[in-house]
Design an enzyme around this catalytic site. Structure first.
Site, PDB file in Angstrom:
ATOM      1  N   CYS A  27       0.798  -1.236   0.000  1.00  0.00           N
ATOM      2  CA  CYS A  27       0.000   0.000   0.000  1.00  0.00           C
ATOM      3  C   CYS A  27       0.826   1.279   0.000  1.00  0.00           C
ATOM      4  CB  CYS A  27      -0.936  -0.007   1.202  1.00  0.00           C
ATOM      5  SG  CYS A  27      -2.159  -1.314   1.109  1.00  0.00           S
TER       6      CYS A  27
HETATM    7  N1  LIG Z   1      -2.522  -6.175   1.590  1.00  0.00           N
HETATM    8  C1  LIG Z   1      -3.022  -5.125   2.200  1.00  0.00           C
HETATM    9  O1  LIG Z   1      -2.725  -4.886   3.370  1.00  0.00           O
HETATM   10  C2  LIG Z   1      -3.994  -4.200   1.489  1.00  0.00           C
HETATM   11  C3  LIG Z   1      -4.711  -3.273   2.255  1.00  0.00           C
HETATM   12  C4  LIG Z   1      -5.626  -2.442   1.639  1.00  0.00           C
HETATM   13  C5  LIG Z   1      -5.797  -2.510   0.266  1.00  0.00           C
HETATM   14  N2  LIG Z   1      -5.074  -3.397  -0.488  1.00  0.00           N
HETATM   15  C6  LIG Z   1      -5.337  -3.425  -1.929  1.00  0.00           C
HETATM   16  O2  LIG Z   1      -6.131  -4.567  -2.220  1.00  0.00           O
HETATM   17  C7  LIG Z   1      -5.796  -5.100  -3.509  1.00  0.00           C
HETATM   18  C8  LIG Z   1      -5.396  -6.558  -3.371  1.00  0.00           C
HETATM   19  O3  LIG Z   1      -4.245  -6.613  -2.558  1.00  0.00           O
HETATM   20  P1  LIG Z   1      -3.778  -7.951  -1.844  1.00  0.00           P
HETATM   21  O4  LIG Z   1      -2.786  -7.538  -0.835  1.00  0.00           O
HETATM   22  O5  LIG Z   1      -4.932  -8.761  -1.442  1.00  0.00           O
HETATM   23  O6  LIG Z   1      -3.032  -8.672  -3.077  1.00  0.00           O
HETATM   24  P2  LIG Z   1      -2.615 -10.209  -3.149  1.00  0.00           P
HETATM   25  O7  LIG Z   1      -1.543 -10.282  -4.159  1.00  0.00           O
HETATM   26  O8  LIG Z   1      -2.384 -10.753  -1.784  1.00  0.00           O
HETATM   27  O9  LIG Z   1      -3.917 -10.931  -3.695  1.00  0.00           O
HETATM   28  C9  LIG Z   1      -4.419 -10.744  -4.960  1.00  0.00           C
HETATM   29  C10 LIG Z   1      -4.945 -12.083  -5.475  1.00  0.00           C
HETATM   30  O10 LIG Z   1      -5.547 -11.859  -6.747  1.00  0.00           O
HETATM   31  C11 LIG Z   1      -5.251 -12.980  -7.568  1.00  0.00           C
HETATM   32  N3  LIG Z   1      -5.451 -12.589  -8.961  1.00  0.00           N
HETATM   33  C12 LIG Z   1      -4.661 -11.835  -9.748  1.00  0.00           C
HETATM   34  N4  LIG Z   1      -5.243 -11.666 -10.953  1.00  0.00           N
HETATM   35  C13 LIG Z   1      -6.416 -12.324 -10.927  1.00  0.00           C
HETATM   36  C14 LIG Z   1      -7.453 -12.517 -11.855  1.00  0.00           C
HETATM   37  N5  LIG Z   1      -7.408 -11.964 -13.072  1.00  0.00           N
HETATM   38  N6  LIG Z   1      -8.504 -13.258 -11.478  1.00  0.00           N
HETATM   39  C15 LIG Z   1      -8.577 -13.823 -10.254  1.00  0.00           C
HETATM   40  N7  LIG Z   1      -7.630 -13.659  -9.327  1.00  0.00           N
HETATM   41  C16 LIG Z   1      -6.554 -12.922  -9.656  1.00  0.00           C
HETATM   42  C17 LIG Z   1      -3.831 -13.358  -7.182  1.00  0.00           C
HETATM   43  O11 LIG Z   1      -3.530 -14.672  -7.521  1.00  0.00           O
HETATM   44  C18 LIG Z   1      -3.869 -13.130  -5.673  1.00  0.00           C
HETATM   45  O12 LIG Z   1      -4.230 -14.296  -4.973  1.00  0.00           O
HETATM   46  C19 LIG Z   1      -4.690  -4.210  -4.039  1.00  0.00           C
HETATM   47  O13 LIG Z   1      -5.255  -3.208  -4.809  1.00  0.00           O
HETATM   48  C20 LIG Z   1      -4.090  -3.594  -2.778  1.00  0.00           C
HETATM   49  O14 LIG Z   1      -3.496  -2.348  -3.036  1.00  0.00           O
HETATM   50  C21 LIG Z   1      -4.189  -4.257   0.108  1.00  0.00           C
END
Ligand SMILES: NC(=O)c1ccc[n+]([C@@H]2O[C@H](COP(=O)([O-])OP(=O)(O)OC[C@H]3O[C@@H](n4cnc5c(N)ncnc54)[C@H](O)[C@@H]3O)[C@@H](O)[C@H]2O)c1
Length: 441
Positions: free
Chosen positions: A269
């Protein structure tokens, strides 16, 4: 019809992307009684979930075991979307090589949604992104490719995830949820959905406001951490202990909020999200100086850390080359196992590039990929501490006996001021001041 399905929890929900954000959300929705269908492209994650094994620290195996194949189903098959009432998108939003937004994951998910979506479906984007994304990449695409009318035949919201992994006090249920809708009806449906498991909903007037609010939160952190990092450099030159300064300033009961300097910022983030806004602003010929400046200062902290390591070793008449350095903590922040954008990895590599023999200890990260090699965590033993010419605390995990570390190490360089509660005269803090000074004032 959709509204009553959401209210009586008979709505079927697809969560696309079962990572740090999507998995806790899917599990929570399934737990309150919805039938949830998680879609992910990672075969490893799907296999793990089918075996009731969690890969996200804040979700335990038992929780998954209770729900899997009852209220929670997982697959990589997008065709189930044609049977869904709600679709929540939680895919990654990284930066590309030139540090511009990489929206290919959102586009890939939307491409599939367009193919399978039926009328009377609510779509919610939770991935962090630049203002305008929801309208440009979801609403406009579905309206033009499927000829559905938003607010009448399909519904769209943006609701940012605000989770703080590892936080024991705030979770998905008690963290207020911001939500903006493409139309009033979209917003109402979104509020109905999240009210089923979130204590407080914060409706805003548009998807753009909701998108920007999330960015503001992370830019606020990035800028304030950068300010503390810059003041650390400055105080270093002035021979002032910045940690003591911050502690003193933080006693003001109003108008001051304490931020800490550190070895650099990591995670998915704070280092990345501000660049989404900076990029969008540039398309409007607006150059966001605060964002770029903060990013520049924070990104350079690993180099500052390595310079300080060089000068600590220099005082011992040792060069970095050939020195044994033990890094404590490699995840991007304390008490989590997430390595994404971790400054510890940059520091590890910079030290190696300078010829040091670098090893690490982290109870949350048993190994990581360093260039083409796998590096494993060492044990935290007397012997390993004594072998090191310098022990560097990068990530301040709570489960470490820091007095043991101080008592058994030659010198400790503490980039988090974790040793402040302990005693020892062999500690140097980020900023160059002497640490480990309990009772010393
Ligand atoms: N991790 C955090 O603490 C956090 C906090 C707030 C917001 N976010 C936001 O949330 C979003 C997701 O982050 P995250 O940390 O969960 O990422 P992550 O990488 O942990 O998870 C994303 C998942 O999406 C899957 N994926 C990718 N492309 C795909 C597709 N086309 N179809 C289906 N699945 C697909 C990946 O395999 C993965 O499992 C991002 O935009 C991030 O900025 C993250």
């Amino acid at each position: 019809m959709l509204k009553s399905k959401v209210l009586n929890k008979s709505a079927k929900i697809a969560v696309i992307g079962l990572g740090y954000v999507g998995l806790p959300l899917a599990v929570e929705l399934a737990n309150v009684g919805f039938k949830v269908f998680g879609i992910d492209i990672s075969k490893d994650k799907l296999t793990s979930l089918k075996l009731a094994k969690s890969y996200v620290l804040d979700v335990n195996d038992e929780f998954i075991r209770r729900l899997i194949n009852k209220n929670l189903f997982v697959s990589d098959d997008y065709s189930i979307i044609s049977n869904m009432d709600v679709i929540i998108i939680c895919v990654p939003t990284p930066l590309n090589k030139t540090k511009d937004p990489d929206i290919t994951y959102i586009n890939a998910a939307v491409e599939k949604i367009v193919k399978y979506i039926t009328k009377e479906t609510l779509i919610i984007l939770e991935s962090t992104t630049y203002p305008g994304t929801t309208e440009e990449l979801i609403v406009n695409v579905i309206e033009s490719e499927r000829n559905f009318k938003v607010g009448k035949e399909f519904f769209v919201c943006f609701s940012p995830e605000r989770m703080d992994p590892g936080n024991k006090n705030f979770n998905i249920k008690n963290t207020p949820k911001i939500i903006g809708g493409s139309t009033k009806t979209c917003l109402e449906l979104g509020i109905n959905l999240y009210s089923s498991f979130v204590e407080k909903i914060i409706p805003v007037s548009s998807t753009k406001v909701a998108e920007m609010a999330k960015l503001l939160e992370n830019i606020f952190r990035s800028v304030n951490i950068a300010l503390m990092n810059e003041l650390t450099h400055m105080s270093d030159r002035m021979g002032i202990n910045i940690w003591e300064v911050i502690e003193a300033a933080a006693t003001k009961p109003y108008g001051f909020m304490s931020f800490q300097p550190g070895p650099g910022i990591g995670g998915h983030c704070v280092p990345l999200d501000p660049m989404y806004l900076a990029w969008k602003a540039k398309t409007l010929d607006f150059y966001s100086r605060f964002i770029e400046l903060a990013s520049d200062i924070n990104r350079n902290m690993p180099r500052y850390v390595v310079n300080q390591i060089a000068s600590i070793l220099n005082k011992e008449e040792k060069p970095i080359k050939g020195s044994n350095i033990l890094i404590m903590g490699v995840s991007y922040k304390k008490d989590v196992d997430d390595l994404r954008e971790s400054p510890a990895i940059d520091i590890f590599q910079l030290l190696e590039d300078n010829g040091a023999n670098v090893v690490y200890y982290d109870s949350y990260v048993s190994y990581f990929h360093n260039k083409n090699q796998i590096v494993h965590s060492q044990e935290l033993s007397k012997e390993n501490l004594q072998k090191a010419d310098l022990v560097v605390i990068i990530t301040d995990h709570s489960n470490v006996d820091y007095q043991f570390v101080i008592d058994n190490s030659k010198i400790i360089y503490d980039t988090r001021n974790m040793t402040k509660k302990y005693k020892g005269d062999n500690v140097v803090l980020l900023g160059g001041f002497k640490g480990g000074c309990k009772d010393s004032i």
